[in-house]
Design a protein around this motif. Structure first.
Motif, PDB file in Angstrom:
ATOM      1  N   TYR A 128       0.833  -1.217   0.000  1.00  0.00           N
ATOM      2  CA  TYR A 128       0.000   0.000   0.000  1.00  0.00           C
ATOM      3  C   TYR A 128       0.861   1.259   0.000  1.00  0.00           C
ATOM      4  O   TYR A 128       0.533   2.251  -0.641  1.00  0.00           O
ATOM      5  CB  TYR A 128      -0.906  -0.026   1.228  1.00  0.00           C
ATOM      6  CG  TYR A 128      -2.061   0.934   1.170  1.00  0.00           C
ATOM      7  CD1 TYR A 128      -3.237   0.591   0.514  1.00  0.00           C
ATOM      8  CD2 TYR A 128      -1.977   2.186   1.774  1.00  0.00           C
ATOM      9  CE1 TYR A 128      -4.305   1.472   0.454  1.00  0.00           C
ATOM     10  CE2 TYR A 128      -3.041   3.077   1.718  1.00  0.00           C
ATOM     11  CZ  TYR A 128      -4.202   2.716   1.063  1.00  0.00           C
ATOM     12  OH  TYR A 128      -5.253   3.596   1.003  1.00  0.00           O
ATOM     13  N   LEU A 129       1.969   1.191   0.734  1.00  0.00           N
ATOM     14  CA  LEU A 129       2.833   2.386   0.853  1.00  0.00           C
ATOM     15  C   LEU A 129       3.953   2.395  -0.195  1.00  0.00           C
ATOM     16  O   LEU A 129       4.848   3.225  -0.141  1.00  0.00           O
ATOM     17  CB  LEU A 129       3.450   2.445   2.260  1.00  0.00           C
ATOM     18  CG  LEU A 129       2.460   2.595   3.426  1.00  0.00           C
ATOM     19  CD1 LEU A 129       3.192   2.570   4.754  1.00  0.00           C
ATOM     20  CD2 LEU A 129       1.653   3.883   3.301  1.00  0.00           C
ATOM     21  N   HIS A 130       3.895   1.435  -1.129  1.00  0.00           N
ATOM     22  CA  HIS A 130       4.904   1.324  -2.192  1.00  0.00           C
ATOM     23  C   HIS A 130       6.319   1.271  -1.623  1.00  0.00           C
ATOM     24  O   HIS A 130       7.233   1.966  -2.111  1.00  0.00           O
ATOM     25  CB  HIS A 130       4.783   2.487  -3.187  1.00  0.00           C
ATOM     26  CG  HIS A 130       3.406   2.618  -3.738  1.00  0.00           C
ATOM     27  ND1 HIS A 130       2.870   1.688  -4.594  1.00  0.00           N
ATOM     28  CD2 HIS A 130       2.443   3.540  -3.532  1.00  0.00           C
ATOM     29  CE1 HIS A 130       1.629   2.040  -4.909  1.00  0.00           C
ATOM     30  NE2 HIS A 130       1.336   3.161  -4.271  1.00  0.00           N
ATOM     31  N   ALA A 131       6.500   0.480  -0.587  1.00  0.00           N
ATOM     32  CA  ALA A 131       7.812   0.392   0.072  1.00  0.00           C
ATOM     33  C   ALA A 131       8.840  -0.221  -0.871  1.00  0.00           C
ATOM     34  O   ALA A 131       8.520  -1.109  -1.666  1.00  0.00           O
ATOM     35  CB  ALA A 131       7.698  -0.446   1.332  1.00  0.00           C
ATOM     36  N   LYS A 132      10.088   0.256  -0.763  1.00  0.00           N
ATOM     37  CA  LYS A 132      11.159  -0.317  -1.591  1.00  0.00           C
ATOM     38  C   LYS A 132      11.769  -1.523  -0.886  1.00  0.00           C
ATOM     39  O   LYS A 132      12.228  -2.464  -1.527  1.00  0.00           O
ATOM     40  CB  LYS A 132      12.252   0.734  -1.825  1.00  0.00           C
ATOM     41  CG  LYS A 132      11.773   1.918  -2.658  1.00  0.00           C
ATOM     42  CD  LYS A 132      12.962   2.804  -3.018  1.00  0.00           C
ATOM     43  CE  LYS A 132      12.520   4.041  -3.776  1.00  0.00           C
ATOM     44  NZ  LYS A 132      12.009   5.101  -2.876  1.00  0.00           N
ATOM     45  N   ALA A 133      11.833  -1.430   0.440  1.00  0.00           N
ATOM     46  CA  ALA A 133      12.418  -2.551   1.202  1.00  0.00           C
ATOM     47  C   ALA A 133      11.608  -2.808   2.461  1.00  0.00           C
ATOM     48  O   ALA A 133      11.035  -1.882   3.041  1.00  0.00           O
ATOM     49  CB  ALA A 133      13.864  -2.227   1.580  1.00  0.00           C
ATOM     50  N   CYS A 134      11.546  -4.068   2.844  1.00  0.00           N
ATOM     51  CA  CYS A 134      10.858  -4.441   4.085  1.00  0.00           C
ATOM     52  C   CYS A 134      11.819  -5.279   4.925  1.00  0.00           C
ATOM     53  O   CYS A 134      12.638  -6.025   4.394  1.00  0.00           O
ATOM     54  CB  CYS A 134       9.647  -5.317   3.815  1.00  0.00           C
ATOM     55  SG  CYS A 134       8.515  -4.634   2.658  1.00  0.00           S
TER      56      CYS A 134
ATOM     57  N   PHE B 185      13.416  -8.005   2.576  1.00  0.00           N
ATOM     58  CA  PHE B 185      12.944  -8.343   1.222  1.00  0.00           C
ATOM     59  C   PHE B 185      12.449  -7.091   0.505  1.00  0.00           C
ATOM     60  O   PHE B 185      12.122  -6.078   1.136  1.00  0.00           O
ATOM     61  CB  PHE B 185      11.854  -9.420   1.253  1.00  0.00           C
ATOM     62  CG  PHE B 185      10.767  -9.185   2.249  1.00  0.00           C
ATOM     63  CD1 PHE B 185      10.907  -9.608   3.563  1.00  0.00           C
ATOM     64  CD2 PHE B 185       9.603  -8.526   1.882  1.00  0.00           C
ATOM     65  CE1 PHE B 185       9.901  -9.374   4.494  1.00  0.00           C
ATOM     66  CE2 PHE B 185       8.597  -8.298   2.805  1.00  0.00           C
ATOM     67  CZ  PHE B 185       8.749  -8.720   4.118  1.00  0.00           C
ATOM     68  N   SER B 186      12.396  -7.187  -0.814  1.00  0.00           N
ATOM     69  CA  SER B 186      12.035  -6.025  -1.626  1.00  0.00           C
ATOM     70  C   SER B 186      10.515  -5.857  -1.675  1.00  0.00           C
ATOM     71  O   SER B 186       9.762  -6.798  -1.408  1.00  0.00           O
ATOM     72  CB  SER B 186      12.576  -6.211  -3.039  1.00  0.00           C
ATOM     73  OG  SER B 186      11.982  -7.352  -3.621  1.00  0.00           O
ATOM     74  N   GLY B 187      10.096  -4.665  -2.065  1.00  0.00           N
ATOM     75  CA  GLY B 187       8.663  -4.399  -2.202  1.00  0.00           C
ATOM     76  C   GLY B 187       8.039  -5.293  -3.259  1.00  0.00           C
ATOM     77  O   GLY B 187       6.907  -5.762  -3.105  1.00  0.00           O
ATOM     78  N   SER B 188       8.801  -5.567  -4.331  1.00  0.00           N
ATOM     79  CA  SER B 188       8.226  -6.403  -5.399  1.00  0.00           C
ATOM     80  C   SER B 188       8.022  -7.841  -4.912  1.00  0.00           C
ATOM     81  O   SER B 188       7.046  -8.490  -5.274  1.00  0.00           O
ATOM     82  CB  SER B 188       9.116  -6.378  -6.645  1.00  0.00           C
ATOM     83  OG  SER B 188      10.412  -6.811  -6.310  1.00  0.00           O
ATOM     84  N   LEU B 189       8.934  -8.317  -4.059  1.00  0.00           N
ATOM     85  CA  LEU B 189       8.752  -9.671  -3.519  1.00  0.00           C
ATOM     86  C   LEU B 189       7.556  -9.699  -2.552  1.00  0.00           C
ATOM     87  O   LEU B 189       6.779 -10.669  -2.547  1.00  0.00           O
ATOM     88  CB  LEU B 189      10.034 -10.140  -2.817  1.00  0.00           C
ATOM     89  CG  LEU B 189      10.019 -11.571  -2.274  1.00  0.00           C
ATOM     90  CD1 LEU B 189       9.646 -12.588  -3.332  1.00  0.00           C
ATOM     91  CD2 LEU B 189      11.388 -11.941  -1.678  1.00  0.00           C
TER      92      LEU B 189
END
Lengths: 430, 233
Positions: A117-123, A193-197
């Protein structure tokens, strides 16, 4: 997706808008330890990512010990003794109950959804009962994703030689053998992990399975490897948990973790069948020696559990183990005391036969997994007795040797798997 | 004299002949029906057995675990044999019903009517028993695994007890469906079940009071202690 966000959370997320880094902390009655974790994360974000917009999200399973209050009140983020420069953006903090099956996986799902939702780049996700977490963990798990293009960072810890026996005896060597990546702690609990993952995870329909519970860690690791995401590891030092771990009953944990792994073997059959060797996974961080807490293990109790299992569950074992494996297990398990030993080859064959039986439902899956627990305890006792006098390096070599046996026996798995598949094909009613 | 002879011999004979003319064809028809039915039942059994063998029915049943139960009966050679004999019995049953109907006597017609009315009860009872076997097996296995993983010494006895209990319940329900001594059976079951529970409660709470206390204490203590020293993940 809306069902994952209560109205209050949604309006808070709308307020935040976008974020670069999300740090998720799943919790359930962790008021005693979560304050330290939140503080370490806050300082880590302020110190290592001062220019990034960050959110600390506590995904709570309905704690009744004021865990959520502790999260919101924990100090951190502006500790002058730790910071060189003050952060441009203060990190936001959210504490929200998650929806779905109670368990770690459901808590993670809410974190993935917020990241999306927040378009995070990394988690980054970290356990809420950690006592050994430092601010550097946030950097070690997030930086490879933000700056080096990695999609998944698994942890690498120094652990006591008796600790993490499901990891050492089954999950690590099998992950390496089947998916070709030597991720040493595939179910470590802390990941970057990445936002895309995160978005890819959200697309999967697994939230009514054991993935919603303790199966989440291995599911994340295997999905990342099998679907070709870029995987690395980060050296975090020692991992020390709080002593209390509610709901951590061995049978359930074993069933959820091993069951999830076996289910993944079915999903990624086309991937693991092609893998013929393993490769090292890049390591971030600076490896250093740490002291680990001493552990004591009651091997007599474990040996007794294995012996009782072999005696009382013979009918169940005969439904999925080959007569030779069962006969060998019986003969080895009935040796007592210091002489007790379960050879690697036998253990590996047993696991491979169980995985095949799980795939082709030779017996109720839940019963199969539960019946493996006494054998796992027997194998653990055998391992403990074998490495009693060994140091950490020797123990690693021992685990490495087990990994090689898993790899050497992989043709046996493929042969069993294919034979069972053909058998089922021929058994279809005409 | 002649009329006396007629009354004594000719008329009864004629009556017998008249009755025989009605009964004998019916008897012959019943006999023929039974012979043809028997032959058809035999053929049905043979064909069913072959079909089940072709479909690898034995192997399929082996996976469900029912094979060992069938073996233990000592009556049937294999699951396919059981299936074939079941089909044979069904054909026989319908043959007998058909023959009774063909006899067309008030008693046979009434018997057939009653039997047809009873069929739903038979089916329900059969289904309850089948379900009972499957459920008792499942639950007793779950109990066995839970007991073994808790390292209880009498794990198999517990599992056996659970199985007997569930099967008894299934049999009582099945018999009730068949209207065979339903109320006395139900009462007997309730008394026995309550008795077992009461006896166990007494045995555990009074007879083994110290053991119960120690066990509960140990249970609480070890679960915490184990978490303190050992992590599996």
């Amino acid at each position: 997706m809306d069902e994952l966000f209560p109205a209050e959370l949604k309006s808070r997320l709308d307020q935040i808008g976008e974020a670069d880094i999300i740090v998720g902390i799943p919790s359930y009655n962790n008021a005693r330890t979560i304050g330290h974790v939140v503080r370490a994360v806050s300082v880590g974000l302020a110190k290592y990512f001062p220019a990034q917009r960050s959110v600390i999200m506590n995904s709570d399973g309905g704690s009744r010990d004021k865990t959520q209050e502790v999260v919101m009140q924990a100090e951190g983020g502006a500790d002058d003794l730790l910071l060189v420069s003050h952060p441009v953006h203060a990190s936001y903090r959210i504490s929200t109950p998650y929806h779905g099956i109670p368990g770690k996986g459901s808590a993670f799902r809410a974190i993935f959804a917020v990241a999306d939702y927040l378009h995070a780049k990394a988690c980054v996700v970290v356990d809420s009962d950690l006592r050994s977490i430092t601010p550097a963990w946030v950097e070690l798990l997030a930086r490879p994703v933000l700056e080096h293009g990695y999609d998944y960072i698994a942890p690498y810890y120094q652990r006591h030689k008796y600790d993490g026996t499901i990891t050492n005896g089954i999950i690590y060597p099998m992950t390496r053998t089947l998916y070709g990546k030597s991720v040493r702690q595939p179910i470590g609990g802390e990941f970057g992990f990445s936002g895309s993952l995160a978005r890819r995870y959200l697309e999967k329909d697994v939230w009514d399975t054991d993935v919603a519970r303790f199966g989440i860690d291995i599911w994340m690791t295997v999905t990342a490897i099998a679907e070709g995401f870029r995987v690395g590891q980060a050296y975090l030092g020692a991992k020390i948990h709080d002593a209390k771990d509610p709901g951590a009953d061995l049978t359930s944990m074993f069933r959820q973790v091993v069951g999830s792994f076996f289910s993944l073997m079915e999903i990624y059959e086309n991937v693991w069948k092609k893998v013929t060797s393993h490769e090292a996974v890049p390591m971030f961080g600076f490896p250093f020696e740490v002291g680990v807490e001493p552990l004591s293990v009651n091997t007599d109790r474990m040996v007794h559990a294995a012996q009782q299992g072999i005696s009382d569950l013979r009918e169940i074992y005969s439904a999925f183990l080959s007569p030779k494996t069962l006969a060998d297990l019986t003969s080895f398990v009935h040796r007592n005391g210091q002489g007790f030993h379960l050879p690697d080859e036998l253990w590996v064959q047993m696991i491979y036969e169980a995985a095949t039986a799980y795939r082709y439902r030779r017996i109720d899956r839940d019963h199969l997994l539960q019946s493996l627990v006494p054998l796992y305890l027997g194998r653990t006792a055998s391992f403990v007795l074998e490495v009693t006098e060994s140091n950490a390096t020797q123990v690693e070599e021992r685990i490495e040797k087990l990994g090689q046996v898993f790899e050497a026996e992989k043709p046996y798995l493929t042969q069993q798997w294919d034979a069972a598949g053909k058998e089922r094909l021929h058994a279809q009613p005409v | 004299m002649r009329s006396l002879f007629d009354r004594m011999f000719v008329e009864p004979f004629n009556r017998l002949a008249d009755q025989s003319a009605h009964v004998v064809p019916v008897l012959i028809m019943v006999l023929v029906t039974l012979i043809i039915g028997g032959f058809l039942a035999f053929v049905a059994r043979f064909l069913t057995y072959r079909l089940l063998q072709l479909a690898q029915f034995d192997r399929l049943v082996q996976r469900t675990g029912f094979s060992s139960m069938i073996d233990r009966t000592g009556v049937f050679r294999s699951p396919a044999d059981l299936g074939a004999r079941f089909v044979q019995a069904l054909v026989w049953l319908f043959t007998v019903l058909f023959a009774l109907n063909a006899a067309d006597t008030p008693a046979s017609v009434e018997l057939v009517r009653r039997f047809v009315d009873y069929i739903p009860n038979l089916i329900a009872a059969g289904l309850v028993l089948l379900l009972g076997v499957a459920v008792s097996r499942m639950i007793s296995r779950s109990a066995l695994l839970a007991a073994v993983n808790a390292q209880w010494p009498a794990a198999r006895m517990i599992a056996g007890g659970v199985r007997v209990l569930v099967m008894t319940l299934a049999i009582v329900i099945a018999l009730e469906q068949l209207h065979i001594g339903s109320l006395p059976l139900l009462v007997a079951f309730a008394i026995v079940f309550a008795g077992i529970v009461f006896a166990l409660a007494l045995a555990f709470g009074l007879g083994a009071r110290d053991m119960a206390r120690q066990w509960l204490e140990a249970k609480v203590r070890t679960s915490v202690a184990e978490e303190e020293v050992f992590r599996h993940l």
